[in-house]
Design a protein around this motif. Structure first.
Motif, short mmCIF file in Angstrom:
data_model
loop_
_atom_site.label_atom_id
_atom_site.label_comp_id
_atom_site.label_asym_id
_atom_site.label_seq_id
_atom_site.Cartn_x
_atom_site.Cartn_y
_atom_site.Cartn_z
N ALA B 246 5.06 7.60 15.86
CA ALA B 246 3.42 7.38 15.90
C ALA B 246 2.48 6.50 15.00
CB ALA B 246 2.64 7.64 16.08
N HIS B 247 2.64 7.10 13.43
CA HIS B 247 1.98 6.53 12.17
C HIS B 247 2.92 5.63 11.76
CE1 HIS B 247 -0.60 7.34 8.87
NE2 HIS B 247 0.45 7.30 8.16
N GLU B 248 4.31 5.22 11.64
CA GLU B 248 4.62 4.83 10.54
C GLU B 248 5.56 3.36 11.52
OE1 GLU B 248 5.01 4.98 7.67
OE2 GLU B 248 5.24 7.14 7.07
N SER B 249 5.74 3.33 12.43
CA SER B 249 6.13 2.64 12.79
C SER B 249 5.42 2.03 14.30
CB SER B 249 8.20 3.59 14.47
OG SER B 249 8.61 4.00 12.84
N CYS B 250 4.53 2.56 14.63
CA CYS B 250 3.30 2.10 15.73
C CYS B 250 2.07 2.06 14.26
CB CYS B 250 3.46 2.89 16.47
SG CYS B 250 1.32 1.90 17.55
N GLY B 251 0.94 2.46 14.49
CA GLY B 251 0.66 2.33 13.41
C GLY B 251 0.43 1.23 12.26
N HIS B 252 0.94 1.63 11.55
CA HIS B 252 1.15 1.04 10.40
C HIS B 252 1.22 -0.99 10.95
CE1 HIS B 252 -0.02 3.12 6.85
NE2 HIS B 252 1.13 4.20 6.99
N PRO B 253 1.96 -0.73 11.71
CA PRO B 253 2.50 -2.50 11.51
C PRO B 253 1.10 -2.59 12.40
CG PRO B 253 3.73 -0.82 12.95
CD PRO B 253 3.23 -0.08 12.34
N THR B 254 0.89 -1.74 13.26
CA THR B 254 -0.73 -2.45 13.15
C THR B 254 -1.23 -2.82 12.82
OG1 THR B 254 -1.35 -0.76 14.28
CG2 THR B 254 0.37 -2.29 15.91
N GLU B 255 -1.83 -2.25 11.66
CA GLU B 255 -2.69 -2.68 11.00
C GLU B 255 -3.07 -4.33 10.67
OE1 GLU B 255 -2.62 1.39 8.46
OE2 GLU B 255 -1.29 -0.44 7.40
N ALA B 256 -4.30 -4.84 10.89
CA ALA B 256 -3.93 -6.25 11.17
C ALA B 256 -4.18 -6.97 10.06
CB ALA B 256 -5.69 -5.85 11.71
N ASP B 257 -4.67 -6.12 8.39
CA ASP B 257 -4.60 -6.50 6.99
C ASP B 257 -3.41 -6.96 6.52
OD1 ASP B 257 -4.05 -3.62 7.02
OD2 ASP B 257 -5.74 -3.53 5.07
N ARG B 258 -2.89 -5.63 7.35
CA ARG B 258 -1.23 -5.85 7.45
C ARG B 258 -0.33 -6.95 7.56
NH1 ARG B 258 3.07 -2.21 5.79
NH2 ARG B 258 1.39 -0.40 5.43
N VAL B 259 -1.00 -6.63 8.89
CA VAL B 259 -0.27 -8.63 9.71
C VAL B 259 -0.61 -9.53 8.97
CG1 VAL B 259 -0.49 -9.77 11.82
CG2 VAL B 259 -0.56 -6.97 12.01
N LEU B 260 -1.47 -9.48 8.60
CA LEU B 260 -2.06 -10.66 7.56
C LEU B 260 -2.16 -11.11 6.95
CD1 LEU B 260 -5.90 -10.79 9.15
CD2 LEU B 260 -4.48 -12.58 10.00
N GLY B 261 -1.28 -10.37 5.91
CA GLY B 261 -0.74 -10.68 4.55
C GLY B 261 -1.70 -10.02 3.24
#
Lengths: 437, 470
Positions: B246-261
């Protein structure tokens, strides 16, 4: 600052402490973070703290005092708490001073640097020139002053200043490279070169395809080889050995790497982590960790040294010995020769998330990021993605067959936790796995 | 001037000097911790940390500065440093913040037995009891390492939008490593528990029994464990494995700052792009939630470090990407509102987008029901090694405690079972979700300088069909 350090130690001793250490630190560091080719935030710090180590009847307490206006009452409170703790029967004191330390003067041009924007621009432009379309990273000006005093007569000051830049360049979401610049002299700080390295690697990643599991001869770029050597040095802390968090237990004097591998630890040499003394006030010095593949020593403070029947290596942390900077002896291969030695293998440029199934056996995996390339006779033939190194730390080090003749200073975001001076390395028979879909 | 008055002063001074937005966050953190290593207390660590961080927006550029020198002149100099940082940033694309409601609130976590009232001796004795019980098992345990720490965090936040939020959050954390040896084989484990509240948290963990069960399973694995089967088969995972996924494969990839680079250089990017809301990642049964309002979870909070009210977020819902984690900056960039995910580890670092308590939402299966339908497979109750790539697409979890399943029954332990799957492959294979929701504590690493932040990871047992194991 020296007055405060002295005041803390005197107060602690007056209250019954047998040993006391105070390291008063003034931090004036400055950072620019950037993403999508422009700054996202600039950070500045104005902090003064005292790291304190107190021992009352073998009851050991470590603390960070942040309010330096109330030192006496804070020390009184800490000593009271220490007295309620329990004895550490293994505690063996702190090193006996006084010591003399080499004179180190930070670069006045770094101290005077007020704005790092030009260095960020140089790195970003360097990457864009090589074909990157997107960059992100951090520029740091580290500036710290230390005043250390111990109840065993060590007394010293240390002013440290350095520059650091980390840049990741992307050509597309799956085509990236990473570059590092680090120096204690402004004249040697090559932000543009780091950007060009990141951009060059990113531009090489053309239409990466999912890799294939197997056993490969692999060229490790300095950044990823630094991750391995950082693991080696970090796991050589005697504390990690005692805690079961190291594969190097009972291996001093034994082979832990190939003949090609000689590694020194040296906090006194020029690096962005250069320091005059460790946390007990012992002068930092050069010592071999691994010599021609044979493990020579763990890293010690006074207490762990006594436990292992040896002397401190000048690597004291307040509680646990630690590495300051790592130096791999370069080999006699040119970089091109290292690559040409690979008939059919891989070139890995960066990694992260190095995790152990067992710290005692050294079984680990680490997941490469940025450029991953299939190479034949030294030439890149295709770019890969989505593979993992699933191997063993000691096995990897034993399979090092070639090191290039120049080292670079690498440090990156915990994965390479301190400066590691590392060459390109060729490691034979590396086990590569990949995710099922 | 009181420390908390300096917060108002900082915001006012920043506005006077030209900031279009300003915020100041005072934090006072009392910490006490120790490690009991092989029965020896190495050292007690005690600290009282306080300071103010100031963030300003000037002509679309962000500046941050922090100080622990709590005098008016020093805070003024710190605000000036933040303004200077922003003004020299040479940013061309202006940063904006999503408009959010201003709140004036005091909130605190209920503290049954005040952590400050628990003597050091009692804390140490609690863990010594665990250590004694483990050693009484008579196993060969060459290394054992127990950490117990408490923190009491007071915050006082103000911003130029009119928010003023004071909070108090007491927290407890326990983690340990055990090394058990049998013959020439070694088994290691690492478990981590967190709690928001008072000393009553330690009883809720039932530490001695939990650690004993772990040690017993390690010994059994060493004595009876066989090679894990390889190939495609069914897999039942325990709450610890659901939690890390849940943390690694869902929480992290849905962090918007990460999504935006924004985190591209360090924590990485995401396989999820801004236009992927509604895209299928998992089976219809997969709901993954991040919820800071969860009582007693270690990352519990009611207002985030930008003063935005916290709420439950469904990151994956019915297997679809449902929502990103946002702060005010990323929300503005994506044309939405913040969902209160902005946090900082201390006063001296900027608040960024973070997970809190991330878990797979439970459903209705008992563990026995998950197992009974498996003809041949593996029950991976817990893991040791794990990692995932920087776009959060390729994950690996290597089993610590695992058993062979044959015809719905648990057989002998199997060792070092490896799940190495892509994120969609993992979540798409979920065909049943249990009701045994459980949590572990964790430190979530992100940002530069690194911010290892309290987080909890949880979930129920889940069954995955026909996945490749080795």
């Amino acid at each position: 600052m020296e007055d405060i350090a002295s005041q803390i130690v005197k107060r602690a001793v007056a209250l019954g402490c047998q040993d006391a250490v105070a390291d008063v630190v003034r931090n004036r560091s400055y950072q620019i973070r950037f993403a999508r080719n422009e700054p996202v935030i600039s950070n500045r710090w104005r902090e003064a703290t005292a790291s304190v180590f107190l021992v009352v009847d073998k009851r050991v307490l470590a603390s960070d005092i942040k309010d330096l206006s109330k030192v006496d009452e804070t020390v009184e409170r800490l000593v009271k708490i220490a007295k309620r703790s329990q004895e550490n029967p293994d505690y063996a004191g702190i090193a006996r001073g006084p010591f003399t330390y080499p004179r180190i003067r930070p670069d006045p041009r770094i101290l005077a640097l007020e704005d790092g924007s030009d260095h960020v621009a140089a790195a970003v432009n360097g990457a864009l020139e090589m074909g990157a379309t997107e960059t992100a990273g951090s520029f740091w000006k580290y500036e710290e002053e230390h005043a250390l005093e111990t109840s065993n007569g060590a007394h010293g000051t240390d002013r440290r200043a350095s520059l650091y830049l980390s840049i990741r360049a992307l050509v597309s979401p799956e085509a990236s490279g990473h570059g590092i610049a680090a120096a204690t002299r402004l004249s040697r700080f090559e932000a543009g070169k780091a950007g060009r390295k990141a951009g060059r690697v990113a531009a090489l990643v053309k239409s990466p395809k999912a890799g294939t599991a197997g056993t490969y001869d692999v060229v490790f770029d300095p950044l990823i080889f630094g991750s391995l050597t950082d693991q080696v040095a970090g796991r050589l802390s005697a504390w990690a050995v005692l805690a079961g968090l190291s594969p190097f237990g009972k291996k001093v004097g034994k082979r832990v790497a190939s003949d090609a591998v000689t590694i020194h630890e040296d906090g006194s040499a020029d690096s962005i982590a250069r320091r005059r003394f460790d946390d007990e006030g012992v002068p930092t010095r050069r010592k071999p960790l691994v010599q021609k593949g044979i493990l020579k020593t763990y890293l010690h403070n006074t207490t762990t040294a006594k436990r292992f029947g040896t002397r401190t290596t000048g690597n004291a942390g307040l509680v646990t010995p630690t590495h300051h900077a790592v130096f791999v002896k370069p080999g006699d291969w040119s970089k091109d020769e290292v690559f040409q030695e690979v008939r059919d293998g891989l070139w890995l440029t960066n990694t992260w998330y190095t995790r152990y199934q067992s710290y005692v056996t050294g079984d680990l995996s680490t997941i490469p990021r940025d450029g991953i390339f299939r190479i034949r006779k030294g030439e890149v033939v295709e770019a890969w993605k989505d593979v993992r190194v699933t191997d063993n730390l000691i096995r990897l080090m034993k399979n090092v067959v070639a090191l290039s003749d120049r080292t670079e200073q690498m440090m990156w975001w915990g994965e390479v936790s301190v400066p590691n001076f590392v060459p390109y390395a060729l490691i034979k028979g590396v086990r590569i796995t990949r995710s099922a879909e | 001037m009181l420390d908390t008055d300096l917060v108002d002063f900082a915001v006012d001074h920043a506005r006077t000097k030209g900031a279009t937005y300003a915020e100041a966050r005072y934090e006072h953190q009392d910490q006490e911790s120790f490690i009991l290593k092989n029965g020896v207390l190495d050292a007690l660590y005690v600290s009282e940390d306080r300071g103010i961080g100031v963030r300003v927006l000037v002509k679309g550029a962000l500046g941050f500065a922090a100080t622990n020198l709590l005098t008016k002149p020093e805070v003024r100099a710190t605000v000036d440093a933040a303004l200077k940082a922003a003004r020299t940033s040479k940013r061309k694309t202006p940063i904006t913040f999503a408009q959010e409601q201003a709140y004036v609130r005091n909130w605190s976590v209920p503290e049954g037995k005040r952590l400050a009232s628990v003597p050091t001796e009692a804390r140490i004795e609690e863990i010594r009891d665990v250590d004694r019980a483990v050693m009484a098992l008579g196993y060969k345990i060459p290394a054992r390492y127990f950490f117990l720490g408490s923190s009491r965090i007071e915050k006082d936040f103000a911003n130029s939008d009119g928010s003023r939020i004071r909070s108090y959050s007491p927290r407890l954390r326990f983690f340990y490593y055990l090394t058990v040896v049998h013959g020439s084989s070694v088994e290691q484990t690492h478990r981590n528990y967190g709690w928001s509240g008072g000393w009553e948290g330690i009883a809720s963990w039932d530490l001695t029994n939990r650690v004993l069960e772990e040690a017993q399973s390690m010994q059994r694995s060493l004595v009876e464990g066989k090679k894990s089967p390889e190939g495609k088969m069914d897999l039942v995972v325990g709450p610890q494995v659901s939690g890390i996924a849940a943390h690694e494969s869902c929480g992290h990839p849905t962090e918007a700052d990460r999504v935006l680079g924004r985190e591209a250089s360090q924590a990485g990017k995401s396989f999820i792009t801004p236009d992927m809301i509604g895209v299928k990642i998992g089976s219809d049964l997969v709901n993954v939630v991040d919820d800071p309002t969860l009582e007693h979870a270690i990352a519990h909070y009611l207002y985030d470090d930008e003063g935005v009210k916290a709420r439950r977020r469904y990151l994956y819902k019915g297997g679809l990407v449902n929502e990103f984690l946002h702060n005010r900056e990323t929300a503005a960039a994506m044309g939405t509102r913040s969902n209160g995910a902005s946090r900082a580890v201390n006063y001296n670092v900027e608040a960024i987008v973070r997970m809190a308590n991330t878990f797979v939402e439970p459903r209705d299966h008992a563990l026995e029901e998950l197992l009974e339908d498996v003809r041949y497979g593996v029950y991976m109750k817990s893991f040791m090694e794990w990692n995932i790539d920087d776009k959060r697409f390729n994950a690996k979890y290597a089993g610590r405690e695992a058993y062979l399943i044959e015809n719905g029954e648990l057989k002998h332990p199997v060792r070092n079972t490896v799940i190495e799957l892509t994120t969609p492959a993992f979540w798409s294979a979920v065909d049943a979700v249990g009701k045994d929701l459980d949590f572990e504590g964790g430190y979530c690493g992100k940002s530069d300088p690194g911010q290892a932040l309290d987080a909890s990871l949880g979930g129920p047992s889940m069954r995955l069909r026909n996945v490749y194991l080795r």
